[in-house]
Design an enzyme around this catalytic site. Structure first.
Site, PDB file in Angstrom:
ATOM      1  N   LYS A 194       0.836  -1.131  -0.087  1.00 19.95           N
ATOM      2  CA  LYS A 194       0.022  -0.004  -0.061  1.00 19.95           C
ATOM      3  C   LYS A 194       0.866   1.336  -0.028  1.00 19.95           C
ATOM      4  O   LYS A 194       1.972   1.221   0.594  1.00 19.95           O
ATOM      5  CB  LYS A 194      -0.912  -0.110   1.084  1.00 19.95           C
ATOM      6  CG  LYS A 194      -2.168   0.859   1.048  1.00 19.95           C
ATOM      7  CD  LYS A 194      -3.431  -0.054   0.207  1.00 19.95           C
ATOM      8  CE  LYS A 194      -4.555   0.697   0.078  1.00 19.95           C
ATOM      9  NZ  LYS A 194      -5.576  -0.119  -0.501  1.00 19.95           N
ATOM     10  N   ALA A 210     -20.822   7.018   1.011  1.00 17.12           N
ATOM     11  CA  ALA A 210     -21.586   6.977  -0.166  1.00 17.12           C
ATOM     12  C   ALA A 210     -20.501   7.388  -1.364  1.00 17.12           C
ATOM     13  O   ALA A 210     -20.971   8.139  -2.377  1.00 17.12           O
ATOM     14  CB  ALA A 210     -22.858   7.722  -0.229  1.00 17.12           C
ATOM     15  N   GLY A 211     -19.324   7.086  -1.064  1.00 19.21           N
ATOM     16  CA  GLY A 211     -18.425   7.357  -2.326  1.00 19.21           C
ATOM     17  C   GLY A 211     -18.588   6.337  -3.460  1.00 19.21           C
ATOM     18  O   GLY A 211     -19.687   5.670  -3.484  1.00 19.21           O
ATOM     19  N   ASN A 212     -17.517   6.230  -4.276  1.00 19.50           N
ATOM     20  CA  ASN A 212     -17.880   5.150  -5.581  1.00 19.50           C
ATOM     21  C   ASN A 212     -18.279   3.841  -5.084  1.00 19.50           C
ATOM     22  O   ASN A 212     -19.140   3.301  -5.520  1.00 19.50           O
ATOM     23  CB  ASN A 212     -16.630   5.205  -6.177  1.00 19.50           C
ATOM     24  CG  ASN A 212     -16.437   6.519  -6.891  1.00 19.50           C
ATOM     25  OD1 ASN A 212     -17.134   7.536  -7.069  1.00 19.50           O
ATOM     26  ND2 ASN A 212     -15.255   6.857  -7.480  1.00 19.50           N
ATOM     27  N   VAL A 213     -17.510   3.192  -4.198  1.00 23.00           N
ATOM     28  CA  VAL A 213     -17.824   1.851  -3.480  1.00 23.00           C
ATOM     29  C   VAL A 213     -19.292   1.952  -2.892  1.00 23.00           C
ATOM     30  O   VAL A 213     -20.034   1.019  -3.254  1.00 23.00           O
ATOM     31  CB  VAL A 213     -16.928   1.365  -2.724  1.00 23.00           C
ATOM     32  CG1 VAL A 213     -17.260   0.103  -2.076  1.00 23.00           C
ATOM     33  CG2 VAL A 213     -15.374   1.299  -3.389  1.00 23.00           C
ATOM     34  N   GLY A 214     -19.259   3.038  -1.820  1.00 26.01           N
ATOM     35  CA  GLY A 214     -20.697   2.904  -1.291  1.00 26.01           C
ATOM     36  C   GLY A 214     -21.739   3.059  -1.969  1.00 26.01           C
ATOM     37  O   GLY A 214     -22.990   2.352  -1.973  1.00 26.01           O
TER      38      GLY A 214
END
Length: 339
Positions: A79, A173-177
């Site tokens: 990472k 609620a980002g791209n994945v959320g």
């Protein structure tokens, strides 16, 4: 730096720290390359200190080792982190400097997208690094797909017929959320969502029929499954005490703040799928991109089988699910190392 002092204790291969643009810290952690080169996202986030940034990079790198092993990939765990505000300090010069830093590792670490970065950023990094992922395909939809497959497996484990009718609280609620909200809603689940950005919540509500909740309460609402999909370390012992859900399945890396939180989940009988299992879809997508594979979605869906294996192993052996998952991952790594 405290992270450096713990390198040997945590059995890490490498930690590299450079000062780049405007004195910002560029940090690369490589945990284990037994199975292959370390692949992991580039996270741009403002930390309280460079020590904290390095510690986070190491936690995330270790999880990537286990994630790759359990997903059956020929990859190790790594990472990288840039201790900067992605909204005000992310510049082309900063990305180029980070790319040059990655290039010094000679391909042992392959970067991908993560919090604060996307395909356009990886294209810049690719100008200086030997190999990158996520520069042509956003892994977020596949991360979301794997999380929903994990939730479906948990539903089956609990005697439910898939996710239809489940109540799920999604924190972030980002791209994945948003992807998780969309897939769950389409499958007939009732989804509650919270995010620091009201616009992201609006998208979830108006686009996918989710119900808005507050950040203060989202983890403690009366639902079947809680799904953290933002920053890590959000589930501590206090949060576990307040959980009303029967299961915890997240997209967020390093959901648990401590082993004590995991023990508390086990003591309460809350089903917990380790995040390095449930969110492996993005890594599977990145691996496919790096190796030129197109037929990989089935491998994302098979995350559900890994979840069932871990839940069954934990039940039979009497250990918590994180321990069961790590044991499986370390067994595969040990077999390859011995061979």
């Amino acid at each position: 730096m405290s992270a450096i002092n713990s390198l040997a204790e945590q059995d890490f291969e490498q930690l590299s720290i450079q000062r780049v643009e405007n004195g910002l810290a560029s940090i690369i952690a490589v945990h284990d390359t037994t199975l292959g080169p370390a692949l992991g996202g580039v996270r741009i986030r403002r930390y309280e200190s460079d020590d904290a940034a390095a510690a986070d990079a190491m936690r995330l790198a270790r999880a990537m080792t286990y994630k790759a092993a359990l997903a059956g990939l020929a990859l190790g765990g790594g990472k990288s982190v840039i201790n900067a505000d992605p909204r005000s300090q992310k510049t082309r010069a900063l990305l180029e400097a980070h790319g040059r830093h990655i290039g010094l590792l000679g391909g042992r670490y392959i970067p991908g997208a993560d919090m604060g970065t996307g395909p356009a950023d990886l294209k810049v990094i690719a100008e200086h690094a030997p190999r990158v992922s996520s520069d042509g395909r956003d892994p977020s939809p596949y991360t979301a797909r794997g999380v929903v497959a994990s939730i479906s497996a948990v539903a089956d484990h609990l005697g439910r017929d898939g996710v239809e009718g489940l109540r799920v609280a999604v924190q972030g609620a980002g791209n994945v959320g948003l992807g998780i909200v969309e897939l769950l809603s389409a499958a007939g689940a009732t989804v509650l969502v919270a995010d620091p950005d009201p616009e992201r919540v609006r998208l979830a509500v108006e686009g996918f029929g989710a119900q808005a909740s507050s950040l203060d309460e989202i983890l403690h609402t009366d639902v079947d499954v809680v799904c953290p999909a933002g920053p890590g370390l959000v589930i501590d012992e206090r949060a576990v005490d307040r959980l009303k859900a029967v299961a915890l399945v997240g997209a967020a890396n390093n959901m648990l703040a401590s082993q004590a939180a995991g023990d508390a989940l086990t003591a309460r009988g809350i089903v917990h799928v380790p995040d390095f299992v449930s969110n492996a879809g993005g890594l599977i997508s990145c691996d496919a991109e790096v190796n030129g594979l197109t037929d990989f979605v089935g491998k994302v869906d098979r995350i559900a089988d890994v979840v069932m294996e871990i839940l069954d192993r934990a039940r039979v052996t009497g250990v918590d699910t994180s321990t069961a998952a790590i044991e499986l991952a370390e067994r595969r790594i040990a077999e390859v190392r011995a061979a």
